[in-house]
Design a protein around this motif. Sequence first.
Motif, short mmCIF file in Angstrom:
data_model
loop_
_atom_site.label_atom_id
_atom_site.label_comp_id
_atom_site.label_asym_id
_atom_site.label_seq_id
_atom_site.Cartn_x
_atom_site.Cartn_y
_atom_site.Cartn_z
N GLY A 1 0.70 -0.83 0.32
CA GLY A 1 -0.26 -0.31 -0.21
C GLY A 1 0.82 0.81 -0.07
N GLU A 2 2.11 1.19 0.47
CA GLU A 2 2.72 2.37 0.80
C GLU A 2 3.72 2.30 -0.17
N ALA A 3 4.04 1.39 -1.40
CA ALA A 3 4.55 1.90 -2.15
C ALA A 3 4.26 2.10 -3.90
N VAL A 4 2.56 1.01 -4.00
CA VAL A 4 2.06 1.11 -5.57
C VAL A 4 1.80 2.61 -5.44
N GLY A 5 2.56 2.94 -6.66
CA GLY A 5 1.69 4.95 -7.43
C GLY A 5 2.79 5.48 -6.84
N THR A 6 3.98 4.95 -6.45
CA THR A 6 5.34 6.04 -5.73
C THR A 6 6.60 5.30 -7.46
N PRO A 7 7.26 6.18 -7.68
CA PRO A 7 8.06 6.44 -8.47
C PRO A 7 9.31 5.36 -8.56
N PHE A 8 9.80 4.18 -9.05
CA PHE A 8 10.33 3.76 -8.28
C PHE A 8 11.93 4.22 -7.86
N THR A 9 12.10 5.47 -8.67
CA THR A 9 13.74 5.98 -8.82
C THR A 9 14.43 6.40 -7.50
N ASP A 10 12.71 6.79 -6.86
CA ASP A 10 12.51 7.07 -5.03
C ASP A 10 13.17 6.73 -4.50
N LEU A 11 13.25 5.19 -4.61
CA LEU A 11 13.41 4.28 -4.17
C LEU A 11 15.23 4.18 -3.74
N LEU A 12 15.47 4.48 -4.76
CA LEU A 12 17.17 3.79 -5.06
C LEU A 12 18.54 4.50 -3.95
N ALA A 13 17.98 5.61 -3.31
CA ALA A 13 18.78 6.13 -2.47
C ALA A 13 18.97 4.76 -1.15
N GLU A 14 18.15 3.64 -1.64
CA GLU A 14 18.12 2.72 0.04
C GLU A 14 18.67 1.78 -0.71
N LEU A 15 19.11 1.69 -1.58
CA LEU A 15 20.03 0.26 -2.68
C LEU A 15 21.81 1.24 -2.60
N PRO A 16 22.82 -0.09 -2.50
CA PRO A 16 23.73 0.60 -2.19
C PRO A 16 24.19 2.04 -3.37
N CYS A 17 23.15 1.31 -4.73
CA CYS A 17 23.89 1.74 -6.09
C CYS A 17 23.08 3.91 -5.92
N GLY A 18 22.83 3.79 -5.25
CA GLY A 18 22.33 5.53 -5.09
C GLY A 18 21.42 5.78 -6.11
N PRO A 19 20.92 6.85 -5.70
CA PRO A 19 20.20 8.15 -6.82
C PRO A 19 20.78 7.91 -7.82
N ALA A 20 22.59 8.03 -8.63
CA ALA A 20 23.30 8.05 -9.40
C ALA A 20 22.98 7.64 -10.35
N ALA A 21 21.83 6.74 -10.50
CA ALA A 21 21.89 5.60 -10.98
C ALA A 21 20.35 5.36 -11.99
N ALA A 22 19.67 6.35 -11.31
CA ALA A 22 18.33 6.82 -12.04
C ALA A 22 18.69 6.64 -13.43
N GLY A 23 19.57 7.51 -14.31
CA GLY A 23 19.05 7.59 -15.55
C GLY A 23 19.59 6.33 -16.62
#
Length: 543
Positions: free
Chosen positions: A27-49
């Motif tokens: 319920g909390e995740a559906v509808g949100t952009p997945f790129t918003d969660l990249l900061a919680e992975l070791p690859c970080g927001p730099a992997a958004a592109g």
Amino acid sequence: MTVLLTPQGRITGWSEGAARLFGRSPGEAVGTPFTDLLAELPCGPAAAGPLLDALGRAARGRPWTGVLPPDDGDAPDGRANGGAAGTPGRAAEGVTVACEPMTVEGGDVAVALTVTPPWAGGLELLTEAGRRIGSTLELDLTARETVAVTVPRFADACAVYVLERLLADDDGPAPEADGSAVVRRIAVTFADDDPRGWAREFPVNEVIVYPPSTPYARCLATGRMVEFGGDAVQDTLAHRTGRLIDGLLDHVSLLAVPLVARGRPLGFAVFSRKRGRPPFTGADTALAAELAARVATCIDNACLFRREHRTATALKASLVPTAIAAPPGLEIAHRYLPAGSGVGGDWYDVVALPGGRISVVVGDSVGHGVTAAAAMGQLRVAAHTLVGCRFPPAEVLERLDAIAQDLRAAQFATCLCLVCDPANRRCEVASAGHPPPLLALPDGTVRHFAVPHGLPLGVSDPAHPPAYQQVPAAVPPGATLALYTDGLVESRRRSVDEGIARLASALVASQSAELEDTADGVLALLSDQQGRDDIALLLIRPV
């Protein structure tokens, strides 16, 4: 973990693995952009592109698999890539991503995104945990297995805490209104040279109340992992002092991980690492979450078993008499052995009657376990009431048969009812399909009481109830009358008749001046029967 995305990268599906990895419900995740969660992975927001490019290719029908680069930025405290302060950081690892196009209902295009985190090597630890944790249904052993698997391989210390209300003899109180956590430490271990010292400072089975502000209470309240440092440890240990406590302050990276099964919080596990060892990273927290999920399932199973066993034990204690008062002129010895470690359907009772007489009832509800015990309890109470009203044995069985017809907990039961007058050693006996009593005489011979073998309780046609017959019998001076259930005489290796013959021989071989010794001797000689079925044995001897 697997996530379903729109071609624009918005989440439409959220797997259980994703929920554990990111600590977010569907319920909390559906509808949100997945790129918003990249900061919680070791690859970080730099992997958004790169990720958006991969999603675009998959949306156009071109699958893509690759490794997103790690985040090389320094942590705010100067530790690079998760390394401990003043030590070289660990080499960061990328995240393996697979994007597969798929068509969903209505013809829309979606992308199935499968993320393989860099801690895939942790699968070896999870495999070992699956093999070693939960080997039994014993709660304490399950907790000890957990700390043994994780220390020192994953952490320098580990402790498992379970909510105290789950371990109470009843359902326990509701959660604390102020948000405090009342827990019991059921296992703890440290990778140090003085395990006995740590055991003294942090004893197993200690009950602790953690205030709402502590990481432990917050972890339970939110159902999410809490990562904290040594300052929080110092706050929670303000009431303790000593060399070992000072040593605990060297543990600078800690995880409080909730143990949740079937949507219910059970407690939490705490993992910690000392200075000089890399602190927990995102890879480690995901591994801890997966490990905690498996441990929680094992602990939940152990708690359920503990509850069932406690119910069965309480039922046994309340329904099987622990002491029987023999009237003047008689000795009585009795034994009850449930199948395995639970409680079964065998039951007996001795009721004093006016004039110094007694009524003895022995029964066996089909099966064993809590269901059979429930039927046993109802029949035993009914029998106690009926014999107390001075109904003769045959009428007691007829009325019990009518009661058994209405019991859903058991299909049928056997029963034997006997009324004995110690003054003249005369008896009246009736049987509802129960094994016949044996009479061991002083001359070393054994004979059966000739009791008509009526139908078991609850199997007759209610429109044509059975008419049970009762017969007179006598117990000579010095003889021993044995009443028992079929668990003592029947097994897969021998018939009931062969078992009764063995019991007769055991009665002769165990004859003693003390009736209690005779009962113990009979069970010792027939020990190969024990554990397969419930056993009840009553010995009666005129004095």
